[in-house]
Design an enzyme around this catalytic site. Structure first.
Site, short mmCIF file in Angstrom:
data_model
loop_
_atom_site.label_atom_id
_atom_site.label_comp_id
_atom_site.label_asym_id
_atom_site.label_seq_id
_atom_site.Cartn_x
_atom_site.Cartn_y
_atom_site.Cartn_z
N GLU A 111 -39.05 143.17 -62.42
CA GLU A 111 -38.01 142.33 -61.84
C GLU A 111 -37.14 143.28 -61.03
O GLU A 111 -36.25 143.95 -61.57
CB GLU A 111 -37.19 141.63 -62.94
N HIS A 161 -30.04 146.43 -66.46
CA HIS A 161 -28.83 146.10 -67.22
C HIS A 161 -28.52 147.20 -68.24
O HIS A 161 -27.37 147.58 -68.42
CB HIS A 161 -29.00 144.76 -67.95
N GLU A 168 -32.02 137.34 -72.88
CA GLU A 168 -31.76 138.57 -72.13
C GLU A 168 -30.28 138.94 -72.10
O GLU A 168 -29.49 138.29 -71.42
CB GLU A 168 -32.27 138.40 -70.68
MN LIG Z 1 -33.83 140.86 -66.01
#
Ligand SMILES: [Mn+2]
Length: 273
Positions: A248, A190, A154
């Site tokens: 998440e 992100h 990730e």
């Molecule tokens: Mn994540």
């Protein structure tokens, strides 16, 4: 069809982090089933934190899958990193990840390398750190292969790592070493910080993307921020993505409401795919 998943954290030290369910694994699995999720993603303190047979029984009973397991407890609880300056610490970090790959394999689930990637600096050059990370991904990806699962890597935003922040950087790392059993995790939170455009970032990741963290711009559940999902879903469709959309996200305003909000947004955006 892109299946849905929701995160469950059992790591007390990560309290306040972006996980929907906390504390009670069985109750979380049962509620996820009731709401209509296809799978759960588990953030556990270590490979021995849960009774594997009991959890397998619960998954069989509910028909849910294990989408993935996190490895971040290695960092949160043990301060381990795959790019530590000390070789001994890097070895310990790889051992921890390996144990979590074995743990996930019991559920046919891949493990995720997120915070365990660490960062460069403090006397460690960027190239050296990327070398450590690349070598670890090769080695750990090979370890996962015996279970017929990939390893998930990730890229994170700049406040969490300075190694790979974008999908393009993740692809470059994998391709520079011909790494074949490691896929990228596209975390929309992100990406919202780092990519020029999220849909373009997903296209950059293309075939390398194997997991998606489905969340809003402010890391609240999908639908609670300003993320524009239509082009994101279109890009996922375009690249032929068929992995999970896994929530998440912060348990905002509370775990049950966050899970419900997520599954409603999931149906709204992915339902027509
Ligand atoms: Mn994540």
């Amino acid at each position: 069809m892109i299946p849905s998943a929701v995160t469950i954290s059992l790591v007390e030290a990560a309290r306040g982090g972006p996980f929907v369910y906390w504390d009670d694994l069985e109750a979380a699995i049962r509620e996820a089933k009731e709401l209509g999720f296809d799978a759960v993603e588990l953030f556990a303190p270590g490979p021995d934190a849960v009774d594997v047979e009991q959890v397998k029984g619960l998954l069989t009973e509910t028909g849910l899958k294990m989408a993935a397991v996190g490895t971040g407890a290695g960092m949160v609880l043990h301060r381990l990193s795959l790019t530590a300056v000390s070789e001994d610490q890097r070895t310990k970090a790889k051992d921890f990840v390996r144990s979590m790959i074995d743990f996930g394999a019991a559920f046919d689930a891949p493990a995720i390398i997120g915070s365990m990637q660490g960062r460069w600096g403090d006397g460690l050059e960027r190239d050296a750190a990327l070398g450590f990370l690349g070598n670890a991904l090769v080695e750990l990806g090979e370890h996962a292969k015996q279970y017929n699962v990939p390893l998930i890597y990730e890229p994170l935003n700049r406040y969490e790592t300075n190694l790979c922040n974008t999908m393009a950087q993740g692809v470059a790392l994998l391709e520079s070493r011909n790494i074949t059993n490691v896929v990228l995790l596209a975390d929309l939170f992100h990406m919202n910080i780092e990519e020029v455009g999220i849909a373009d970032g997903l296209r950059d990741g293309g075939q390398h993307i194997g997991h998606v963290h489905f969340v809003d711009s402010n890391r609240r559940p999908a639908g609670c921020g300003h993320m524009d999902y239509a082009p994101i879903v279109a890009a996922l469709k375009e690249i032929g993505y068929d992995g999970y959309a896994s929530a998440e996200a912060f348990p905002w305003p509370d775990p049950s409401a966050a899970a419900r909000q997520t599954i409603e947004s999931y149906r709204k955006y992915f339902g027509a795919m």
